[in-house]
Design a protein around this motif. Structure first.
Motif, short mmCIF file in Angstrom:
data_model
loop_
_atom_site.label_atom_id
_atom_site.label_comp_id
_atom_site.label_asym_id
_atom_site.label_seq_id
_atom_site.Cartn_x
_atom_site.Cartn_y
_atom_site.Cartn_z
N ARG A 92 9.74 -1.36 -7.53
CA ARG A 92 9.09 -2.59 -7.07
C ARG A 92 9.64 -3.04 -5.72
O ARG A 92 8.89 -3.56 -4.87
N ASP A 96 7.35 -3.42 -2.15
CA ASP A 96 7.28 -4.56 -1.25
C ASP A 96 7.33 -4.14 0.21
O ASP A 96 6.82 -4.85 1.08
N ASN A 101 1.59 0.42 -5.17
CA ASN A 101 1.61 -0.30 -6.43
C ASN A 101 1.46 0.70 -7.57
O ASN A 101 0.98 1.82 -7.36
N THR A 105 4.96 -0.14 -13.44
CA THR A 105 6.03 -1.10 -13.15
C THR A 105 5.66 -2.52 -13.56
O THR A 105 6.41 -3.46 -13.26
#
Length: 392
Positions: A92, A96, A101, A105
């Protein structure tokens, strides 16, 4: 919408000499550009292209990813699971920064991960079978992107190509041939004896025509992007090899065969490496095939080139231990085979089986059954146009 409803008007003399010179204004390069633009527009909107090739890509990549997930099933927790060294928190944090994506997660629960893995297996299997392909193609792309992004540092060239193709296939009509969807539509049409009722409202007719045209355009653009991606891959790989001194000297494959990281069978690699002249010829042929690939796609020369590329990828899979990459490239090359090849191939296999005494003659079918089925909307009035959802 047909031009037969427009009354024919007799031509009149031009009002001035300037109007009479209009035909000359579109002559030469301008007329050539107009003709090419019209031909490109007709190619994009007339009918879906390469429907059999799109189905082969769907079956190939779906089956390849299904086998990949089954192969890594004992190691799934170490690669994508919550107990992986690359933890969901680290993934994750990377998302960012990169914008990627993954559905894996969304939760650190072991039960959630096992559910996602089971759904990925089911999605890949149904995608291969062609069940509700319009929805499954999107879900398959989500699955591939999620698993790729979750362990992005453990991927190779094969994973990257499968990722791109999964996204491209979501925009194509890859379920119109060799799928459960096509079988369901065929059986439904056989059970329905009466013709489909024509839509009387002009607005609804135009809406159906527009949806069918939009579906055709999106599919054709998706197939063209797939072809361009493969051409760019081969061309760039060949140009990078040309710049290398070892490829120019014919010794690149010698060094590749002696890399311990790419030696699944060291004895076989050393045996092949003893034939230095053949190794040098194979290296030069690899560069030549990759550089020339984008330029031989519009003639019959592409068939021997595709055959040699097939042998090259099989050699990579066996000698270097990269079956996923080789399989992804072989499936991508199948996009350049015309639909008539895929319609003749079952008949050829049946003839070979009959000569070998392994099959029975096929039942008689109506005239023209061996030809490519109609791929576009009928040329009749707009009221008889089928719904685009019935062709997927």
């Amino acid at each position: 919408m047909g031009t037969e409803q427009i009354p024919r008007i007799a031509p009149t003399a031009p009002a001035s000499g300037r109007s009479g010179d209009r035909p000359d204004a579109c002559s030469g390069p301008v007329q050539w550009l107009v003709d090419r633009t019209a031909a490109a527009g007709e190619l994009l909107t007339a009918r879906p292209v390469s429907l059999y090739a799109a189905s082969v890509l769907r079956i190939g990549y779906g089956l390849l990813y299904l086998v990949f997930l089954l192969r890594e099933f004992p190691h799934r927790d170490e690669i994508w699971g919550p107990n992986s060294p690359w933890t969901p928190a680290l993934a994750r944090e990377l998302f960012d920064q990169t914008g990627w994506n993954s559905i894996l997660t969304l939760s650190d629960s072991r039960a959630y991960f096992e559910l996602c893995y089971a759904l990925a297996l089911v999605t890949s299997a149904l995608f291969v079978l062609g069940w509700r392909t319009r929805v499954l193609s999107v879900l398959f792309a989500v699955v591939v992107v999620s698993f790729h992004a979750r362990a992005i540092f453990m991927t190779d060239g094969g994973d990257n190509l499968v990722l791109l193709m999964a996204i491209y296939l979501a925009f194509t009509a890859c379920g119109r041939r060799w799928s459960l969807d096509a079988r369901r539509i065929r059986l439904k049409a056989a059970r329905t004896e009466a013709p489909a009722p024509q839509v009387k409202r002009h607005f609804l007719r135009q809406l159906r025509v527009s949806l069918a045209t939009l579906t055709t355009v999106v599919h054709n653009c998706g197939m063209f992007v797939i072809a361009a991606q493969v051409c760019f891959l081969y061309g760039s790989a060949g140009l990078f090899k040309v710049q290398g001194a070892s490829w120019g000297a014919g010794t690149a494959l010698h060094y590749v065969l002696n890399l311990r990281l790419f030696q699944p069978w060291p004895a076989l690699s050393h045996l092949v490496d003893q034939h230095t002249i053949l190794i040098a010829i194979a290296g030069y042929m690899t560069v030549l095939l990759q550089v020339a690939f984008p330029f031989v796609l519009f003639g019959r020369l592409k068939y021997p080139v595709l055959t040699m590329l097939l042998g090259m990828h099989l050699g990579i899979a066996v000698l270097m231990g990269l079956p996923l990459f080789s399989g992804a490239m072989i499936i991508a090359d199948s996009a350049f085979l015309p639909d008539r090849f895929y319609t003749v191939l079952p008949q050829l296999c049946r003839r070979v089986a009959l000569r070998a005494g392994l099959g029975r003659p096929a039942p008689s079918r109506a005239t023209g059954a061996g030809s490519v089925p109609a791929q576009g909307r009928p040329a009749s009035a707009a009221g008889s146009v089928k719904s685009p959802s019935a062709n997927t």
